[in-house]
Design an enzyme around this catalytic site. Structure first.
Site, short mmCIF file in Angstrom:
data_model
loop_
_atom_site.label_atom_id
_atom_site.label_comp_id
_atom_site.label_asym_id
_atom_site.label_seq_id
_atom_site.Cartn_x
_atom_site.Cartn_y
_atom_site.Cartn_z
N ASN A 1 -4.66 -5.17 12.48
CA ASN A 1 -5.85 -4.67 12.55
C ASN A 1 -6.89 -5.40 13.51
O ASN A 1 -8.05 -5.43 13.16
CB ASN A 1 -6.35 -4.69 11.06
CG ASN A 1 -5.73 -3.46 10.17
OD1 ASN A 1 -5.64 -2.41 10.62
ND2 ASN A 1 -5.42 -4.10 8.99
N THR B 1 0.92 -1.23 0.04
CA THR B 1 0.00 -0.11 0.15
C THR B 1 0.67 1.23 0.10
O THR B 1 1.81 1.41 0.92
CB THR B 1 -0.89 0.10 1.18
OG1 THR B 1 -1.99 -1.17 1.11
CG2 THR B 1 -1.64 1.33 1.32
N TYR C 1 -8.97 -7.55 7.30
CA TYR C 1 -9.84 -6.74 6.46
C TYR C 1 -10.99 -7.76 6.45
O TYR C 1 -11.16 -8.72 7.04
CB TYR C 1 -9.15 -6.59 5.19
CG TYR C 1 -8.02 -5.71 5.27
CD1 TYR C 1 -8.28 -4.28 5.83
CD2 TYR C 1 -6.74 -5.94 5.20
CE1 TYR C 1 -7.26 -3.26 6.02
CE2 TYR C 1 -5.71 -4.87 5.33
CZ TYR C 1 -6.08 -3.71 5.79
OH TYR C 1 -4.97 -2.78 6.18
N ASN D 1 -4.78 -10.00 6.97
CA ASN D 1 -4.46 -8.76 7.58
C ASN D 1 -5.66 -7.83 8.26
O ASN D 1 -5.62 -6.70 8.50
CB ASN D 1 -3.63 -7.74 6.84
CG ASN D 1 -2.29 -8.38 6.41
OD1 ASN D 1 -1.88 -9.23 7.06
ND2 ASN D 1 -1.76 -7.78 5.42
N HIS E 1 -7.57 -10.63 -1.63
CA HIS E 1 -6.87 -10.49 -0.16
C HIS E 1 -7.79 -10.81 1.00
O HIS E 1 -8.97 -10.37 1.42
CB HIS E 1 -6.82 -8.76 -0.05
CG HIS E 1 -6.14 -8.39 1.24
ND1 HIS E 1 -5.44 -9.06 2.09
CD2 HIS E 1 -5.39 -7.03 1.37
CE1 HIS E 1 -4.93 -8.11 3.06
NE2 HIS E 1 -4.66 -6.98 2.55
C1 8OZ Z 1 -0.24 -0.99 5.20
C2 8OZ Z 1 -1.16 0.11 5.24
C3 8OZ Z 1 -2.34 0.22 4.83
C4 8OZ Z 1 -2.83 -0.87 4.30
C5 8OZ Z 1 -2.24 -4.74 4.34
C6 8OZ Z 1 -3.38 -3.49 2.52
O1 8OZ Z 1 -1.79 -4.85 5.72
C7 8OZ Z 1 -2.50 -3.26 3.67
C8 8OZ Z 1 -2.30 -2.09 4.04
C9 8OZ Z 1 -0.74 -2.19 4.62
O2 8OZ Z 1 -2.62 -5.60 3.85
#
Ligand code: 8OZ
Length: 361
Positions: A238, A25, A183, A181, A178
């Site tokens: 996260n 990112t 999401y 992480n 994806h």
């Molecule tokens: C860093 C900052 C924002 C998003 C991920 C898409 O960790 C990200 C991400 C990484 O998968």
């Protein structure tokens, strides 16, 4: 014995070696979340397999406006975005490089200021994450999400399907779903973030359901040989966790194994942090996936060579090293020192720290 510089065929793609550029990112998309010409240059600089990546995975790219959670990240839901990505893939293909796009829905990791009409971000359950995101005002706590209704889930699956179709229209060699992480898809997988009482929550089978439906939809649209996926079984990124990651991801791997995917990409340990934060039997997962096995997180040359020589992986994804070393393959091959990336220019800005890292001369 396979080495870092040996070729491999995955799906329908011949790769010149085992060095992959991990998704990164960079928060430099233009208005309406359209990739800019600077992104064309950035990817092109890293795309020649003779000097750079055998395969590029793009930065995480949202499949819908609701899928966005950070300032200035690109999308692949509008015609304008697809046309801009076509410039990227054309530039990569000039050098006989290969590139897949990472399909992203952030779920609850977002802020109302980034959502259509300032609405609440979407999530499996209405549980706010204890983390921050990057908005127009800087780092801010993520907003309280609302739980997706059962009737809305087919629409989410459809967004992945359409995004995969757009990826092929944009000239990508495939897609990476994806599912890592913390999401949206990861939020459904974990018992910390998924408290649903319908067919998409509760048991491991139920929590894996949305992921399997998304994989099925993308595979139906573009073929399993063009569909990769990224997971991060033990990352705390996260504010994610699960009471039994081994059982959960054994099941995920078994389900993925039915598809014969392009590859399965695993982040070992804590994303961008310790590789051994929680013990996990990754071999048990690999055994189940029936697909090339790509590993990531803190790899350097000795670790990459040692893992490949012990048959611990088929592909190695390098993230941060590719930010500052567009010619990473040449440098690893020739034993040349690596340039260190500047953390201050990771996220946002222009050419500085993006397209101005020179190859070694
Ligand atoms: C860093 C900052 C924002 C998003 C991920 C898409 O960790 C990200 C991400 C990484 O998968």
């Amino acid at each position: 014995m396979s080495g870092l510089f040996d070729p491999i065929r995955i799906g329908h793609i011949d790769l010149a070696h085992r060095i992959v550029m991990a998704p990164l990112t960079r928060n430099r998309a233009g208005p309406r979340q359209v990739p800019t010409d600077l992104a064309v240059t950035y990817y092109e600089q890293r795309s020649n397999p003779e000097t750079g990546a055998a395969l590029i995975i793009t930065e995480a790219t949202q499949i819908s406006p609701q899928g966005q959670g950070y300032l200035d990240t690109p999308g692949i839901y509008s015609a304008e975005q697809v046309a801009a990505w076509k410039k990227v893939t054309d530039a990569v293909h000039v050098h006989h490089g290969k590139i897949v796009v990472q399909l992203w829905h952030v779920g609850r990791i977002s802020h109302t200021s980034l959502q259509p009409n300032g609405e609440a971000p979407l999530a499996p359950s209405a549980i706010q994450a204890n983390t921050k995101t990057f908005t127009a005002k800087g780092f801010e706590p993520v907003s309280a999400p609302r739980a997706l209704a059962l009737e809305e889930l087919p629409g989410i699956v459809e967004q992945y399907r359409v995004a995969a179709r757009h990826a092929i229209e944009a000239g990508f060699d495939g897609v990476e779903i994806h599912a890592a992480n913390g999401y949206l898809l990861d939020q459904f997988l974990r018992d910390k973030t998924n408290h649903r009482t319908d067919a998409y929550g509760g048991s491991i089978e139920n929590r894996t359901r949305l992921l399997v439906e998304v994989v099925q939809a993308v595979v139906d649209e573009v073929g399993a040989e063009r569909t990769g996926i990224r997971i991060s079984p033990v990352t705390p990124a996260n504010d994610i966790s699960d009471s039994d990651p081994q059982a959960l991801f054994n099941h995920v791997a078994e389900q993925l194994g039915r598809f014969n995917l392009l590859y399965v990409h695993v982040i070992e340990g804590a994303t961008g942090g310790p590789r051994d934060n929680i013990p996990l039997d990754y071999a048990a997962l690999r055994q189940r996936v029936n697909a090339p096995w790509m590993v990531n997180n803190g790899y350097d040359l000795p670790l990459a060579k040692s893992v490949l020589s012990q048959h611990g992986a088929d592909l190695i994804a390098f993230g941060r090293p590719f930010i500052s070393n567009p010619d990473l393959k040449s440098r690893l091959h020739d034993g040349v020192p690596l340039a260190e990336p500047d953390k201050d220019t990771f996220y946002g800005g222009g050419a500085k720290g993006y397209t101005d890292y020179p190859p070694f001369d």
